[in-house]
Scaffold this active site. Sequence first.
Site, PDB file in Angstrom:
ATOM      1  N   TYR A   1      -6.798  -9.038  11.519  1.00 52.17           N
ATOM      2  CA  TYR A   1      -5.473  -8.919  12.124  1.00 52.17           C
ATOM      3  C   TYR A   1      -5.546  -9.442  13.556  1.00 52.17           C
ATOM      4  O   TYR A   1      -6.592  -9.345  14.199  1.00 52.17           O
ATOM      5  CB  TYR A   1      -5.018  -7.461  12.138  1.00 52.17           C
TER       6      TYR A   1
ATOM      7  N   ASN B   1     -12.154  -0.915  -0.866  1.00 52.17           N
ATOM      8  CA  ASN B   1     -11.478  -1.483   0.295  1.00 52.17           C
ATOM      9  C   ASN B   1     -12.238  -1.140   1.570  1.00 52.17           C
ATOM     10  O   ASN B   1     -12.544   0.039   1.813  1.00 52.17           O
ATOM     11  CB  ASN B   1     -10.063  -0.896   0.415  1.00 52.17           C
ATOM     12  N   GLU B   2     -12.563  -2.151   2.358  1.00 48.88           N
ATOM     13  CA  GLU B   2     -13.135  -1.966   3.706  1.00 48.88           C
ATOM     14  C   GLU B   2     -14.193  -0.858   3.748  1.00 48.88           C
ATOM     15  O   GLU B   2     -14.136   0.046   4.593  1.00 48.88           O
ATOM     16  CB  GLU B   2     -12.024  -1.695   4.729  1.00 48.88           C
TER      17      GLU B   2
ATOM     18  N   GLN C   1       1.374  -6.641   5.472  1.00 46.13           N
ATOM     19  CA  GLN C   1       1.690  -6.315   4.100  1.00 46.13           C
ATOM     20  C   GLN C   1       3.038  -6.950   3.757  1.00 46.13           C
ATOM     21  O   GLN C   1       3.436  -7.891   4.446  1.00 46.13           O
ATOM     22  CB  GLN C   1       1.688  -4.807   3.929  1.00 46.13           C
TER      23      GLN C   1
ATOM     24  N   ASN D   1      -6.586   1.405   2.846  1.00 46.66           N
ATOM     25  CA  ASN D   1      -7.335   2.636   3.094  1.00 46.66           C
ATOM     26  C   ASN D   1      -6.936   3.737   2.105  1.00 46.66           C
ATOM     27  O   ASN D   1      -7.743   4.592   1.763  1.00 46.66           O
ATOM     28  CB  ASN D   1      -7.093   3.119   4.529  1.00 46.66           C
TER      29      ASN D   1
ATOM     30  N   GLU E   1       0.850  -1.193   0.000  1.00 45.32           N
ATOM     31  CA  GLU E   1       0.000   0.000   0.000  1.00 45.32           C
ATOM     32  C   GLU E   1       0.885   1.242   0.000  1.00 45.32           C
ATOM     33  O   GLU E   1       2.012   1.217   0.519  1.00 45.32           O
ATOM     34  CB  GLU E   1      -0.877  -0.027   1.267  1.00 45.32           C
TER      35      GLU E   1
ATOM     36  N   GLU F   1      -6.475  -9.437   3.475  1.00 41.03           N
ATOM     37  CA  GLU F   1      -5.637  -8.809   4.503  1.00 41.03           C
ATOM     38  C   GLU F   1      -5.644  -9.723   5.710  1.00 41.03           C
ATOM     39  O   GLU F   1      -6.702  -9.942   6.309  1.00 41.03           O
ATOM     40  CB  GLU F   1      -6.143  -7.404   4.880  1.00 41.03           C
TER      41      GLU F   1
HETATM   42  O1  AHR Z   1      -2.981  -2.946   6.155  1.00 42.12           O
HETATM   43  C1  AHR Z   1      -3.202  -1.770   6.875  1.00 42.12           C
HETATM   44  C2  AHR Z   1      -4.639  -1.289   6.765  1.00 42.12           C
HETATM   45  O2  AHR Z   1      -5.469  -2.195   7.408  1.00 42.12           O
HETATM   46  C3  AHR Z   1      -5.216  -1.205   5.387  1.00 42.12           C
HETATM   47  O3  AHR Z   1      -4.941   0.007   4.762  1.00 42.12           O
HETATM   48  C4  AHR Z   1      -6.689  -1.321   5.629  1.00 42.12           C
HETATM   49  O4  AHR Z   1      -7.367  -1.890   4.551  1.00 42.12           O
HETATM   50  C5  AHR Z   1      -6.788  -2.112   6.905  1.00 42.12           C
HETATM   51  O5  AHR Z   1      -7.602  -1.490   7.826  1.00 42.12           O
END
Ligand code: AHR
Length: 500
Positions: free
Chosen positions: A243, A171-172, A352, A71, A26, A290
């Site tokens: 995450y 995205n999200e 990432q 994001n 990103e 992700e």
């Molecule tokens: O990977 C970091 C961030 O985590 C990304 O930009 C977003 O998609 C997620 O919230």
Amino acid sequence: TTLSFTLDPQNVISAIDPRLFGSFIEHLGRAVYTGVYEPEHPQADEDGFRQDVIELVKALHVTTVRYPGGNYVSGFNWRDSIGPKEERPVRLDYAWISKETNQFGIDEFARWCEKTGVEPMIAVNLGTGTPQEAGYFAEYCNHPGGTTLSDLRIQHGRREPYNFHLWCLGNEMDGPWQTGQMNAKEYAIKARETAKILRCIDPQAQLVACGSSSSAMTTFPEWDRIVLEELYDYVDFISCHQYYENEGSETDFLASFVNMDNFIETIVSTANYAKAVRRSNKDMMISFDEWNVWYLRGDPWDAPMKDPANRFRVAPPLLEDRYSFLDALVMGGLLCSLLNHADRVKMASLAQLVNVIAPIFTEPGKGALCQTLFWPFEMVASVSDGVVLRHQLPVPTFTSKYGDARSVQSSVVYNEARGEIYLFAVNCDFTTSFELDINLPAFSDCRLKEHKVLRSDDLYAKNTFDDPNRVSPDIIDYPHGSLRENTVTLAPLTWNRITL
Ligand code: AHR
């Protein structure tokens, strides 16, 4: 404790889609600038790409790379990132409160992917962007020529289309932090109209709809149901993002794979429900695009950025988590969850790849390092081009905040062409060694070939530039080299790859 179990080559969960071993870059912090792109670096090539980083990405066996966000994409104008570099605008990045120079853009990313041997996965902006702009972007990238935008690409020096075929529809978009957040219905309609345009331009396009940005969202799994019911006939994948972090209990943290298993199974059920509602014959696949360990609570990204001195810097150091051996064990468990769901999870992106919550860490102008996380991913991705076999290790369970967790989380991959079986296993028990008694009645003369292990006497050991190999795999020596004469042992708190 001895665990006896049988492997059967017929008992297949699924072939593994190579795109399960994707990652993500990103425009965030130092992922791009001083990560993959650093023209002043002694090891930069003629495009300004760090060759030391390219070599590490190849060694990691990454197959796809998602780009440019995250994001970031929800405020990204693709037109800023094309054409002569000196004419590209400098912009404010709303997501990460940084300054974006656009010196690395679409053409640079495509070239970097070609040099690295990875397939690009491109996200379009459905935050501030429109379906029409997404279409113009795809036309610029993929149309052969003869239109204003495709000819502009040719004028910029790229005659052949980029042929991007993997597209994320935003995205999200469920997240309050997202520029242009929408409710599920609004998103589904906008994504549906974008999908129509992208498919018109590129009939080969494979499209990913935004699923929930975590299973902790209050809108989960209702968001996914609404999105899937509306978009079922228009997309190929629904995304999952999740995450994990150590919130104080190592036991809970080690059980993270239980959450991932449950998340995937909930989305599979939701997708199957939508399939019935839509009277469809197609199975919706998952792009877990992700996933990682991220110390989100301990290191909130907005604190350093909201400090007036730190706002709107170019490539500030953000989300630079330094990973421990414990984090690598957790990652091993998550990799097994992805493999064991290979029938429905066809793509995934480790989030990432470089510097930002990443297995590869660089110093500007200096070296690059494999973080602990590099190793479990490499140990799986380098050999997993086969099928996943169903198996049942009779292991005890432990209690965690996610519910009961198996003390050994494992997965088995079989590559028929090479005649090799790989057992991946993380032993989450702090004290118990598990001895494996593997029965292979249907495999003729399968012998133990190698036992690779990631181990450490310190759960919090990290790799540093002073000690870059502190946490790296060892090969266990089995003197007689045969299963019949040896017992394979999973020592407490280890990540293992056993090759038969
Ligand atoms: O990977 C970091 C961030 O985590 C990304 O930009 C977003 O998609 C997620 O919230």
